[in-house]
Design a protein around this motif. Structure first.
Motif, PDB file in Angstrom:
ATOM      1  N   HIS B  10      50.431 123.797 139.677  1.00 38.33           N
ATOM      2  CA  HIS B  10      50.460 123.421 141.314  1.00 38.33           C
ATOM      3  C   HIS B  10      50.721 124.683 142.255  1.00 38.33           C
ATOM      4  O   HIS B  10      51.168 124.398 143.350  1.00 38.33           O
ATOM      5  N   LEU B  13      49.859 124.609 145.942  1.00 33.17           N
ATOM      6  CA  LEU B  13      49.627 123.255 146.114  1.00 33.17           C
ATOM      7  C   LEU B  13      50.688 122.303 146.628  1.00 33.17           C
ATOM      8  O   LEU B  13      50.662 121.354 147.589  1.00 33.17           O
ATOM      9  N   SER B 163      44.730 118.675 138.400  1.00 40.27           N
ATOM     10  CA  SER B 163      45.879 118.643 139.350  1.00 40.27           C
ATOM     11  C   SER B 163      45.400 118.708 140.886  1.00 40.27           C
ATOM     12  O   SER B 163      46.010 117.970 141.707  1.00 40.27           O
ATOM     13  N   ARG B 164      44.405 119.554 141.321  1.00 41.96           N
ATOM     14  CA  ARG B 164      44.156 119.648 142.792  1.00 41.96           C
ATOM     15  C   ARG B 164      43.576 118.419 143.295  1.00 41.96           C
ATOM     16  O   ARG B 164      44.031 117.826 144.296  1.00 41.96           O
ATOM     17  N   THR B 165      42.862 117.690 142.399  1.00 41.69           N
ATOM     18  CA  THR B 165      42.177 116.285 142.819  1.00 41.69           C
ATOM     19  C   THR B 165      43.367 115.370 142.872  1.00 41.69           C
ATOM     20  O   THR B 165      43.452 114.540 143.829  1.00 41.69           O
ATOM     21  N   VAL B 167      46.696 115.711 143.619  1.00 43.17           N
ATOM     22  CA  VAL B 167      47.517 116.368 144.734  1.00 43.17           C
ATOM     23  C   VAL B 167      46.739 116.047 145.985  1.00 43.17           C
ATOM     24  O   VAL B 167      47.453 115.283 146.784  1.00 43.17           O
ATOM     25  N   HIS B 168      45.593 115.839 146.018  1.00 39.74           N
ATOM     26  CA  HIS B 168      44.860 115.437 147.423  1.00 39.74           C
ATOM     27  C   HIS B 168      44.867 114.116 147.436  1.00 39.74           C
ATOM     28  O   HIS B 168      45.064 113.485 148.547  1.00 39.74           O
TER      29      HIS B 168
END
Lengths: 90, 184
Positions: B10, B13, B163-165, B167-168
């Motif tokens: 992360h 992020l 992880s990016r998805t 967090v979004h």
């Protein structure tokens, strides 16, 4: 639609993946002959009532489940871990 | 030799906050799956007790020591977090797999954490039904996740590639609920 996972309890149907009739668990012996394998691979019942089938709790505990579902009403009569069914059968 | 820079899943992020909620990264030093060999569950339980001081958790439960925990992860399968598995004594009874590079771990903490998570996760998140000591594998939006209640919030584990998805989705829900709260 909700499915009772024997591990996780009542969960949403979207967590599960359907594979097909539970006869897939009863693979014929290697020497059972062509006809037995043709029936195992291709022939399926399509009952208007109770149906034994395999579901995978894909988004949950990832267990295979043998479920008895009514094809007319989608009502689940029972769910058991496929591993328990297989070991119980031995 | 090129000196590579290790990045956490992360990095760049997290952390994020909105209203009273924070979403932070937790990067455990070790995550390992322990899959009991067939019929070896009770032997594995004894070995784990001896080497890590942990009992095998029941279905959907967590057992914890001071710096490491054992999560129920599936039929005869467990996730050891925070300590390297004692390989020689455990591997006789279980298959050990290093999952440290597989899972991204976040903590969603603050008043309203359950409401944020409920936007994307169909579990019953009420404390009386899903409290500390329990854990569940469940979907987070369209991703497979591991949800574990912690003090004032939840630990959420998703695959690192997602992880990016994750967090979004969580950040959008946090912002939305914080915006709603500011109107009251």
């Amino acid at each position: 639609m909700r499915i009772d996972c024997p591990n996780c309890g009542s969960r949403d149907r979207r967590e599960f993946q359907y594979l097909g009739a539970a006869v897939l668990m009863d693979r014929p012996a290697p020497d059972a002959g062509e006809q037995a394998f043709v029936e195992y691979v291709y022939f399926r019942e399509n009952p208007a009532g109770a149906h034994r089938e395999l579901w995978l709790h894909e988004m949950g505990c990832r267990s295979w489940i043998v479920a008895e579902r009514n094809m007319g009403t989608h009502e689940f009569a029972s769910t058991r871990l496929a591993a328990d069914v297989k070991r119980g059968a031995k | 030799m090129v000196d590579l820079v290790a990045k956490s899943p992360h990095s760049g992020l997290l952390p994020l906050s909105a209203g009273q909620l924070t979403l932070t990264e937790a990067a455990p030093a070790f995550v390992s799956s322990i899959q009991a060999r067939q019929g070896k569950s009770s032997a594995l339980a004894k070995a784990l007790q001896a080497s890590h001081g942990l009992t095998l958790p029941e279905v959907g439960k967590v057992t914890a020591a001071t710096d490491h925990r054992l999560l129920w992860f599936g039929t005869d399968q467990y996730l050891l977090i925070g300590a390297a598995p004692a390989a020689p004594s455990l591997s006789e009874f279980a298959a050990l797999t290093d999952q440290g590079d597989a899972w991204a771990v976040m903590h969603l903490v603050g008043a309203g954490a359950a409401e944020v998570l409920a936007r994307h996760c169909p579990l019953d998140l009420r404390t009386e039904r899903f409290g500390i000591g329990q854990t569940a594998r469940a979907p987070l939006a369209d991703m497979p996740a591991i949800i574990t209640p912690i003090a004032q919030g939840f630990e959420i584990m998703v695959l690192q590639s997602l992880s990016r998805t994750a967090v979004h989705h969580l950040h959008q829900a946090m912002l939305s609920l914080a915006a709603q709260a500011s109107l009251i």
